[in-house]
Design a protein around this motif. Structure first.
Motif, PDB file in Angstrom:
ATOM      1  N   ALA A 290       0.957  -1.089  -0.439  1.00 52.51           N
ATOM      2  CA  ALA A 290       0.292  -0.105  -0.066  1.00 52.51           C
ATOM      3  C   ALA A 290       0.663   0.966   0.559  1.00 52.51           C
ATOM      4  CB  ALA A 290      -1.208  -0.112   1.189  1.00 52.51           C
ATOM      5  N   ALA A 291       1.739   1.098   0.582  1.00 50.16           N
ATOM      6  CA  ALA A 291       2.792   1.919   0.890  1.00 50.16           C
ATOM      7  C   ALA A 291       3.157   2.339  -0.361  1.00 50.16           C
ATOM      8  CB  ALA A 291       4.006   2.038   1.642  1.00 50.16           C
ATOM      9  N   PHE A 292       3.510   1.605  -1.331  1.00 50.50           N
ATOM     10  CA  PHE A 292       4.500   1.428  -2.829  1.00 50.50           C
ATOM     11  C   PHE A 292       3.120   2.423  -3.399  1.00 50.50           C
ATOM     12  CE2 PHE A 292       5.992  -0.476  -6.753  1.00 50.50           C
ATOM     13  CZ  PHE A 292       6.640   0.107  -7.014  1.00 50.50           C
ATOM     14  N   LEU A 293       2.102   2.072  -3.767  1.00 46.78           N
ATOM     15  CA  LEU A 293       1.460   2.493  -3.982  1.00 46.78           C
ATOM     16  C   LEU A 293       1.369   3.693  -3.918  1.00 46.78           C
ATOM     17  CD1 LEU A 293      -1.270  -0.568  -4.449  1.00 46.78           C
ATOM     18  CD2 LEU A 293       0.105  -0.551  -6.405  1.00 46.78           C
ATOM     19  N   SER A 294       1.087   4.220  -3.161  1.00 47.81           N
ATOM     20  CA  SER A 294       0.929   5.556  -2.944  1.00 47.81           C
ATOM     21  C   SER A 294       1.512   6.713  -3.005  1.00 47.81           C
ATOM     22  CB  SER A 294       0.493   5.650  -0.909  1.00 47.81           C
ATOM     23  OG  SER A 294      -0.727   4.710  -0.633  1.00 47.81           O
ATOM     24  N   SER A 295       2.749   6.103  -2.861  1.00 50.61           N
ATOM     25  CA  SER A 295       4.355   6.729  -3.127  1.00 50.61           C
ATOM     26  C   SER A 295       4.170   7.225  -4.863  1.00 50.61           C
ATOM     27  CB  SER A 295       5.771   5.779  -2.936  1.00 50.61           C
ATOM     28  OG  SER A 295       6.163   4.879  -3.536  1.00 50.61           O
ATOM     29  N   GLY A 296       3.767   5.780  -5.544  1.00 44.98           N
ATOM     30  CA  GLY A 296       3.508   5.529  -7.049  1.00 44.98           C
ATOM     31  C   GLY A 296       1.789   6.846  -7.492  1.00 44.98           C
ATOM     32  N   ILE A 297       1.284   6.982  -6.683  1.00 48.22           N
ATOM     33  CA  ILE A 297       0.344   7.825  -7.270  1.00 48.22           C
ATOM     34  C   ILE A 297       1.169   8.999  -6.820  1.00 48.22           C
ATOM     35  CG2 ILE A 297      -1.831   8.521  -6.167  1.00 48.22           C
ATOM     36  CD1 ILE A 297      -2.501   5.464  -5.442  1.00 48.22           C
ATOM     37  N   SER A 298       2.010   9.274  -6.224  1.00 46.67           N
ATOM     38  CA  SER A 298       2.275  11.046  -5.562  1.00 46.67           C
ATOM     39  C   SER A 298       2.875  11.392  -6.210  1.00 46.67           C
ATOM     40  CB  SER A 298       2.801  10.917  -4.304  1.00 46.67           C
ATOM     41  OG  SER A 298       3.577  11.875  -3.896  1.00 46.67           O
TER      42      SER A 298
END
Length: 379
Positions: A290-298
């Motif tokens: 979830a952290a990795f997906l969030s960083s990619g979205i950011s």
């Protein structure tokens, strides 16, 4: 076939997709490289860090090459002006990238601590310098680049490398470094376990907060401290290679014109900040994916915010605003854009499917046991 004006907008989107693809894939490679000398305390731990990206970094870097080729083919005037004006910065970028293939391939060839430490710092340089340069370059686009076209339509650049290192450019460079460090730390949290994953979690938490803070600070700086560019007269949007035919003015707050015309794009900066904070929250909760997906979205939202703010400008001129390059007048011919459109429509989905398949095959964590079991084949 699409009309010329539509194709110009489509190619603006294509170049944006390539830049985002480069930032999302090679971006976490850069982030991992930045962390290498610090997050790995022993040679075994550093080999784990290196091999977390060892199987995919070369493929990821092709996004950068493809983006450069697309700019050359679709926006030849931008390619000519940028690669001439930013020559020193681009050479510095190129030489820093040299450390990556050599570092990956030669680090483990000699079992000597000094040898391996030297290459670790080389990989650090290959991870830190490119994001910094890309960020500084993007920051200077908002300020305007010191170039203009003379009476014979030859481009003349009057700046130098050190002029790029202005306060706003450096802030943009630090933002680029922070967001890719966040992305790399989140990726490393997914790909490793035990102590390395815990250290990566700590980096991701801090980098997420720094990314959000720098992005907000940059937004306020653009709003209140930088004059934006506005096209006040455009003779014909279906022309090309005539950048000086338009009239451009510099006006305070003009970089927010598009947000007034299309309020929905305010969602982009909001998502950029929210996703960076979510990366921090998910990392703290040990929810690595979830952290990795969030960083990619950011990362995606930060790039889209910059693109939406600059549109339709690609490379504004601080010396002669009328010489600024836009998506309307810096592009190739209608026929060229049309032919390349079908090439991209066919090839880009294939590339994306292949990339997805590669990551599926290479999924799973890299551990110390994996390195020990593959002593002579792992990096």
């Amino acid at each position: 076939m699409f009309d010329y004006e539509t194709l110009k907008i489509i190619w603006w989107g294509f170049v944006g997709v390539l830049l985002i693809g480069f930032a999302l894939t090679d971006g976490f490679d850069f982030g991992v490289g930045m962390m290498l000398p610090f997050i790995g305390k022993t040679d075994g731990e550093r080999r784990v860090v290196i091999n977390s990206i060892g199987s995919t970094w070369e493929g990821n870097q092709t996004w950068f090459i493809t983006a450069g080729g697309a700019i050359f083919a679709a926006w030849p005037l931008v390619y000519g002006a940028a690669f001439s004006g930013f020559y020193v910065a681009l050479m510095l970028l190129l030489f820093s990238l040299f450390f990556r293939p050599v570092g990956f391939d030669y680090r483990s060839k000699v079992a000597d601590t000094r040898w391996r430490n030297a290459w670790d710092w080389g990989l650090f340089a290959g991870g830190f310098v490119p994001p910094l340069i890309f960020g500084v370059a993007f920051g200077n686009l908002f300020l305007g680049v010191p170039f203009h076209y003379d009476d014979t339509m030859r481009v003349e650049y009057t700046g130098n490398f050190f002029q790029l290192l202005n306060p706003f450019g450096l802030l943009a460079g630090l933002l680029s470094v922070a967001m890719l460090l966040m992305h790399g730390a989140a990726y490393l949290q997914v790909k490793t376990d035990d102590v390395i994953a815990q250290r990566a979690r700590n980096v991701a938490k801090i980098a997420g907060l720094v990314t959000a803070a720098l992005f907000v600070a940059g937004g306020f700086w653009v709003a209140y401290g930088i004059d934006g560019y506005r096209i006040s007269a455009m003779p014909d949007m279906n022309t090309a290679f005539m950048p000086t035919a338009k009239t451009v003015t510099t006006v305070a707050g003009a970089w927010f014109d598009n947000y007034a015309h299309w309020p929905a794009i305010w969602a982009l900066p909001v998502v950029a900040v929210a996703a960076a904070l979510l990366c921090t929250a998910f990392s703290s909760a040990n929810k690595a994916m979830a952290a990795f997906l969030s960083s990619g979205i950011s990362v995606t939202a930060v790039i889209l915010t910059a693109g939406a703010s600059l549109f339709p400008f690609i490379m504004p001129s601080s010396l002669d605003p009328n010489s600024s390059l836009t998506i309307w007048d810096a592009v190739s011919s209608h026929k060229t854009l049309g032919i390349m459109f079908w090439v991209v429509v066919i090839m880009l989905p294939i590339i994306m499917l292949y990339t997805t398949w590669v990551y599926r095959v290479m999924r799973g964590k890299v551990t110390l046991k994996h390195i020990e079991d593959n002593e002579h084949t792992a990096y």
